[in-house]
Scaffold this motif. Structure first.
Motif, PDB file in Angstrom:
ATOM      1  N   PRO A  14       0.839  -1.195   0.000  1.00 48.03           N
ATOM      2  CA  PRO A  14       0.000   0.000   0.000  1.00 48.03           C
ATOM      3  C   PRO A  14       0.874   1.245   0.000  1.00 48.03           C
ATOM      4  O   PRO A  14       1.981   1.251   0.512  1.00 48.03           O
ATOM      5  N   SER A  15       0.388   2.271  -0.601  1.00 49.01           N
ATOM      6  CA  SER A  15       1.120   3.530  -0.634  1.00 49.01           C
ATOM      7  C   SER A  15       1.267   4.064   0.779  1.00 49.01           C
ATOM      8  O   SER A  15       0.300   4.157   1.525  1.00 49.01           O
ATOM      9  N   GLY A  16       2.485   4.407   1.132  1.00 47.13           N
ATOM     10  CA  GLY A  16       2.742   4.952   2.467  1.00 47.13           C
ATOM     11  C   GLY A  16       1.956   6.219   2.726  1.00 47.13           C
ATOM     12  O   GLY A  16       1.435   6.427   3.821  1.00 47.13           O
ATOM     13  N   MET A  17       1.837   7.062   1.723  1.00 45.38           N
ATOM     14  CA  MET A  17       1.122   8.322   1.908  1.00 45.38           C
ATOM     15  C   MET A  17      -0.371   8.075   2.138  1.00 45.38           C
ATOM     16  O   MET A  17      -0.983   8.722   2.989  1.00 45.38           O
ATOM     17  N   VAL A  18      -0.942   7.128   1.420  1.00 46.11           N
ATOM     18  CA  VAL A  18      -2.355   6.807   1.609  1.00 46.11           C
ATOM     19  C   VAL A  18      -2.580   6.244   3.006  1.00 46.11           C
ATOM     20  O   VAL A  18      -3.534   6.610   3.694  1.00 46.11           O
ATOM     21  N   LEU A  19      -1.678   5.371   3.447  1.00 51.97           N
ATOM     22  CA  LEU A  19      -1.784   4.800   4.788  1.00 51.97           C
ATOM     23  C   LEU A  19      -1.668   5.883   5.852  1.00 51.97           C
ATOM     24  O   LEU A  19      -2.452   5.921   6.800  1.00 51.97           O
ATOM     25  N   GLU A  20      -0.701   6.781   5.692  1.00 49.73           N
ATOM     26  CA  GLU A  20      -0.526   7.866   6.665  1.00 49.73           C
ATOM     27  C   GLU A  20      -1.755   8.779   6.710  1.00 49.73           C
ATOM     28  O   GLU A  20      -2.209   9.159   7.791  1.00 49.73           O
ATOM     29  N   THR A  52      -4.833   7.979   5.867  1.00 51.00           N
ATOM     30  CA  THR A  52      -5.933   7.214   6.454  1.00 51.00           C
ATOM     31  C   THR A  52      -5.813   7.185   7.973  1.00 51.00           C
ATOM     32  O   THR A  52      -6.796   7.412   8.688  1.00 51.00           O
ATOM     33  N   LEU A  53      -4.613   6.922   8.475  1.00 51.31           N
ATOM     34  CA  LEU A  53      -4.412   6.898   9.926  1.00 51.31           C
ATOM     35  C   LEU A  53      -4.670   8.265  10.550  1.00 51.31           C
ATOM     36  O   LEU A  53      -5.257   8.363  11.632  1.00 51.31           O
TER      37      LEU A  53
END
Length: 192
Positions: A23-29, A31-32
């Motif tokens: 998963p894209s790190g930016m998308v995960l960040e 989302t969190l």
């Protein structure tokens, strides 16, 4: 739910799915931040004032409540989402919508009253669980959704129980300041 269904179909067909790869790190960040940012701000707000902190069970009570709320909310969210989806589909198909008054004289709900409403949730969870071997990477990401759907009848029964609520209150969890003190009057705004 649509993304989950597409992932399952892609896994069955042997296609690279939505959940394949990292998963894209930016998308995960992001989302969190969207999921936990408001929670963090609420904790800061609750802990920031001594009177509010005491009214909400003290610092440890607030932190214990958050530590229970996060996994409970994570498990409850898929059931809530599916319930709302089912209700929207019912409205779209012109099925009669009814709202019954809550019976406040009864503690909790019997499983016999919960299962008819949540049978689709358990079925969806069972289908996700059964499709896990077909899409192991997606299954890991979907584990909270799968568990939440399978456990949704128990979550409803537990959260509707006055007995469990009293236990939580005795443990200093989910304490509110409702009914404790009369809030201060709101100052009148000068007419100008």
């Amino acid at each position: 739910m649509l993304l989950i269904a597409v992932s399952v179909v892609q896994a069955v067909r042997g296609e690279p799915g939505l959940m394949s790869g990292d998963p894209s790190g930016m998308v995960l960040e992001l989302t969190l931040a969207l999921l936990f940012g408001p929670k963090l701000l609420g904790i800061i707000h609750a802990l920031g004032d001594a009177q509010r902190r005491r009214a909400l069970g003290g610092a440890m009570g607030i932190l214990r409540s958050v530590l229970i709320d996060v996994p409970l909310s994570t498990l409850a969210a898929p059931g809530i989402a599916l319930t709302q989806t089912i209700d929207l589909l019912g409205v779209a198909t012109q099925r009669k919508a009814e709202w019954h008054a809550q019976n406040r004289r009864v503690d909790g709900l019997p499983m016999s009253a919960i299962l008819p409403r949540y049978r689709w949730h358990v079925l969806a969870g069972a289908l996700l669980l059964a499709s896990s071997p077909l899409m192991p990477a997606a299954a890991l990401w979907l584990a909270p959704v799968t568990a939440g759907l399978l456990l949704s009848p128990l979550i409803v029964q537990w959260t509707a129980s006055e007995r469990w609520g009293a236990r939580a209150a005795r443990a200093g969890v989910f304490v509110t300041d409702a009914g404790r003190e009369t809030p201060p009057p709101v100052p009148a705004v000068a007419a100008g």
